[in-house]
Design an enzyme around this catalytic site. Structure first.
Site, short mmCIF file in Angstrom:
data_model
loop_
_atom_site.label_atom_id
_atom_site.label_comp_id
_atom_site.label_asym_id
_atom_site.label_seq_id
_atom_site.Cartn_x
_atom_site.Cartn_y
_atom_site.Cartn_z
N ASP A 7 -17.64 19.93 20.50
CA ASP A 7 -16.44 19.11 20.36
C ASP A 7 -15.61 19.77 19.26
O ASP A 7 -16.14 20.55 18.45
CB ASP A 7 -16.84 17.68 19.96
N ASP A 9 -12.38 18.20 17.17
CA ASP A 9 -12.02 17.34 16.03
C ASP A 9 -13.25 16.63 15.46
O ASP A 9 -13.90 15.86 16.16
CB ASP A 9 -11.01 16.27 16.47
N GLY A 44 -12.75 10.96 20.13
CA GLY A 44 -13.11 11.43 21.46
C GLY A 44 -12.25 10.91 22.59
O GLY A 44 -12.20 11.51 23.66
N ARG A 47 -5.16 10.40 23.63
CA ARG A 47 -4.06 9.88 22.80
C ARG A 47 -3.60 8.50 23.31
O ARG A 47 -3.48 7.57 22.53
CB ARG A 47 -2.90 10.87 22.85
N SER A 114 -8.69 16.84 23.24
CA SER A 114 -7.37 17.07 22.65
C SER A 114 -6.51 18.06 23.41
O SER A 114 -6.95 19.16 23.74
CB SER A 114 -7.53 17.56 21.20
N ASN A 116 -4.10 19.36 21.94
CA ASN A 116 -3.70 20.30 20.89
C ASN A 116 -4.75 21.38 20.63
O ASN A 116 -4.61 22.17 19.70
CB ASN A 116 -3.43 19.54 19.59
N ASP A 168 -19.30 14.30 17.32
CA ASP A 168 -19.24 13.36 16.19
C ASP A 168 -18.85 11.97 16.69
O ASP A 168 -18.81 11.02 15.90
CB ASP A 168 -18.22 13.81 15.14
#
Ligand code: BG6
Ligand code: MG
Length: 214
Positions: A7, A9, A44, A47, A114, A116, A168
């Site tokens: 993962d 972020d 996770g 958005r 994400s 991003n 996480d």
């Protein structure tokens, strides 16, 4: 074990704190209470789903058009924070661990909700570190759905059972298990004891992967 899917972020880098700042700004503007505990529920998930959770917390109903506008505003704040991102924002021990896993013959991938992801990996200097990148741009359903991890395994040409996920987020653990993969956790999910392995630091990954291969 033939591959590790990371993962992004909160695992490879500390961008989760920027998600928090940006969402806090939006929630404050709407007069909705927001704290770390609520933020953990956003880990996770996409958005738009994150926004839905925040609106639900405030019992606020807004039009689809307003939702798009709020999500856009959040991402603008987040992207501004990401401009300051440097390789120093890579989680402690991550690069060394990745290098050792690669040297041990494992394939490496990113599996993140994400959109991003490409920008973040570029800023961190990690754009060329992975054999596959599965992210928010190539999935229709974010974690806890397994799609992002299944796509990563497909890109690597491997079966689910050959991949270990590092997460996480509780939603990420569910996604990994739904994909038929084992999950090693750090951070919030590790504290909750949600993973098959719960680590204090990403460096412990080496022991886990190498021992499973014995
Ligand atoms: C995940 C984060 O990696 O990406 C979530 O844990 C976030 O908090 C999701 O909502 C989507 O991110 P982005 O960058 O596409 O808004
Ligand atoms: Mg995460």
């Amino acid at each position: 074990m033939k591959a590790v899917i990371f993962d992004l972020d909160g695992v490879l880098c500390t961008t989760d704190k920027y998600h928090y700042y940006a969402w806090k700004n939006i929630a404050d503007g709407l007069g909705i209470y927001f704290d770390e505990e609520i933020n953990n529920r956003l880990r996770g998930v996409s958005r738009m789903e994150s926004l839905n959770i925040i609106l639900e917390c405030g019992k606020l109903e807004v039009s689809e058009e307003e939702k798009l506008e709020l999500a856009k505003r959040k991402n603008k704040i987040y992207r501004r924070l990401l401009e300051n991102l440097t390789p120093r924002d890579i989680s402690e021990g991550a690069v060394e661990t990745i290098d050792k896993l690669r040297a041990a013959g494992l394939k490496l991938a990113v599996g993140s909700s994400s959109k991003n992801t490409p920008f973040i990996l570029e800023r961190l200097g990690l754009a060329n570190y992975f054999d596959a990148i599965s992210d928010g741009n190539n999935i229709s359903r974010s974690k806890p759905y397994p799609e992002v991890f299944l796509k990563a395994a497909q890109m690597l040409g491997l079966e689910s059972g050959e991949c270990l996920v590092v997460e996480d987020a509780l939603s990420g653990v569910v996604a990994a298990h739904e994909a038929g993969m084992l999950c090693a956790c750090v951070g919030d999910a590790a504290k909750a004891g949600a993973g098959d392995y719960n680590m204090r630091s990403i460096s412990e990954l080496l022991d886990i992967v190498l021992k499973r291969g014995e």
